[in-house]
Motif scaffolding. Structure first.
Motif, PDB file in Angstrom:
ATOM      1  N   ILE A   5      33.504  44.928  41.598  1.00 45.68           N
ATOM      2  CA  ILE A   5      32.722  46.132  41.285  1.00 45.68           C
ATOM      3  C   ILE A   5      32.576  46.268  39.771  1.00 45.68           C
ATOM      4  N   PHE A   6      33.699  46.164  39.061  1.00 40.89           N
ATOM      5  CA  PHE A   6      33.647  46.294  37.603  1.00 40.89           C
ATOM      6  C   PHE A   6      32.896  45.142  36.952  1.00 40.89           C
ATOM      7  N   GLY A   7      33.235  43.922  37.381  1.00 39.84           N
ATOM      8  CA  GLY A   7      32.630  42.736  36.762  1.00 39.84           C
ATOM      9  C   GLY A   7      31.120  42.719  36.903  1.00 39.84           C
ATOM     10  N   ASN A   8      30.642  42.949  38.101  1.00 41.69           N
ATOM     11  CA  ASN A   8      29.192  42.942  38.315  1.00 41.69           C
ATOM     12  C   ASN A   8      28.515  44.089  37.564  1.00 41.69           C
ATOM     13  N   GLY A   9      29.189  45.219  37.508  1.00 42.05           N
ATOM     14  CA  GLY A   9      28.602  46.360  36.812  1.00 42.05           C
ATOM     15  C   GLY A   9      28.596  46.219  35.305  1.00 42.05           C
ATOM     16  N   LEU A  10      29.616  45.610  34.758  1.00 45.31           N
ATOM     17  CA  LEU A  10      29.715  45.495  33.303  1.00 45.31           C
ATOM     18  C   LEU A  10      28.859  44.367  32.729  1.00 45.31           C
ATOM     19  N   TYR A  11      28.755  43.281  33.455  1.00 48.84           N
ATOM     20  CA  TYR A  11      28.096  42.096  32.902  1.00 48.84           C
ATOM     21  C   TYR A  11      26.669  41.883  33.392  1.00 48.84           C
ATOM     22  N   ASP A  12      26.239  42.668  34.335  1.00 52.15           N
ATOM     23  CA  ASP A  12      24.870  42.557  34.818  1.00 52.15           C
ATOM     24  C   ASP A  12      24.050  43.697  34.214  1.00 52.15           C
ATOM     25  N   PRO A  13      23.110  43.382  33.333  1.00 52.96           N
ATOM     26  CA  PRO A  13      22.363  44.444  32.653  1.00 52.96           C
ATOM     27  C   PRO A  13      21.457  45.249  33.591  1.00 52.96           C
ATOM     28  N   GLN A  14      21.166  44.726  34.775  1.00 51.07           N
ATOM     29  CA  GLN A  14      20.298  45.448  35.710  1.00 51.07           C
ATOM     30  C   GLN A  14      21.044  46.542  36.480  1.00 51.07           C
ATOM     31  N   VAL A  15      22.374  46.468  36.482  1.00 53.60           N
ATOM     32  CA  VAL A  15      23.165  47.456  37.207  1.00 53.60           C
ATOM     33  C   VAL A  15      23.459  48.628  36.275  1.00 53.60           C
ATOM     34  N   TYR A  18      25.933  54.439  36.579  1.00 53.41           N
ATOM     35  CA  TYR A  18      26.164  55.395  37.658  1.00 53.41           C
ATOM     36  C   TYR A  18      26.300  54.687  39.008  1.00 53.41           C
ATOM     37  N   VAL A  19      25.685  53.533  39.154  1.00 56.92           N
ATOM     38  CA  VAL A  19      25.845  52.754  40.393  1.00 56.92           C
ATOM     39  C   VAL A  19      27.280  52.245  40.482  1.00 56.92           C
ATOM     40  N   VAL A  20      27.820  51.773  39.359  1.00 55.78           N
ATOM     41  CA  VAL A  20      29.214  51.319  39.320  1.00 55.78           C
ATOM     42  C   VAL A  20      30.135  52.486  39.658  1.00 55.78           C
ATOM     43  N   LEU A  21      29.877  53.647  39.102  1.00 55.14           N
ATOM     44  CA  LEU A  21      30.691  54.823  39.370  1.00 55.14           C
ATOM     45  C   LEU A  21      30.643  55.210  40.852  1.00 55.14           C
ATOM     46  N   ILE A  22      29.463  55.186  41.434  1.00 54.47           N
ATOM     47  CA  ILE A  22      29.317  55.513  42.862  1.00 54.47           C
ATOM     48  C   ILE A  22      30.073  54.501  43.721  1.00 54.47           C
ATOM     49  N   MET A  23      29.973  53.221  43.373  1.00 56.00           N
ATOM     50  CA  MET A  23      30.684  52.185  44.127  1.00 56.00           C
ATOM     51  C   MET A  23      32.196  52.359  44.021  1.00 56.00           C
ATOM     52  N   LEU A  24      32.684  52.697  42.824  1.00 55.27           N
ATOM     53  CA  LEU A  24      34.118  52.936  42.657  1.00 55.27           C
ATOM     54  C   LEU A  24      34.581  54.122  43.485  1.00 55.27           C
ATOM     55  N   LEU A  25      33.814  55.187  43.477  1.00 53.11           N
ATOM     56  CA  LEU A  25      34.170  56.358  44.278  1.00 53.11           C
ATOM     57  C   LEU A  25      34.141  56.042  45.772  1.00 53.11           C
TER      58      LEU A  25
END
Length: 123
Positions: A5-15, A18-25
């Motif tokens: 979740i973190f890796g894809n959210g941090l290193y993918d500029p298209q993500v 807030y999508v990362v935050l929703i996925m974490l929640l």
């Protein structure tokens, strides 16, 4: 899971952040839900986590349980040697735990001598 979740959210500029935050929640909510269900329902916990299996009963090796759990005799002997047991004849009961470790109860003749066995009083 969290690293994905973190890796894809941090290193993918298209993500978006807030999508990362929703996925974490969502992940936290699912984790808490499963923990709560497993705490209150033994059947669900056994289904998800498994349970210990008796592989040596009264000194007799249960070949059926070894085969069912994909454990061969060499692996069992290796696990016993790690506990300073060099013969299956020393074992009264042995369990294959949920985490894959082996828990052993030795036969009385092979247990170490304690102060209680020698009637030595402890202060």
């Amino acid at each position: 899971m969290l690293s994905e979740i973190f890796g894809n959210g941090l290193y993918d500029p298209q993500v978006k952040w807030y999508v990362v935050l929703i996925m974490l929640l969502a992940w936290c909510a699912i984790k808490l839900l499963f923990d709560k269900i497993m705490f209150h329902t033994d059947k669900v916990e056994i289904f998800i986590s498994g349970k210990e299996v008796l592989i040596i009963r009264d000194g007799e090796l249960d070949h059926k349980m070894l085969e069912k759990n994909c454990l061969d005799l060499r692996d069992l002997k290796e696990a016993l040697r790690k506990q300073s047991i060099f013969s299956i004849n020393e074992v009264e009961h042995a369990y294959l735990e949920k985490d894959g470790s082996i828990t052993v109860k030795k036969k009385a003749a092979f247990e170490p001598v304690t102060k209680g066995d020698l009637n030595i009083k402890v202060k």
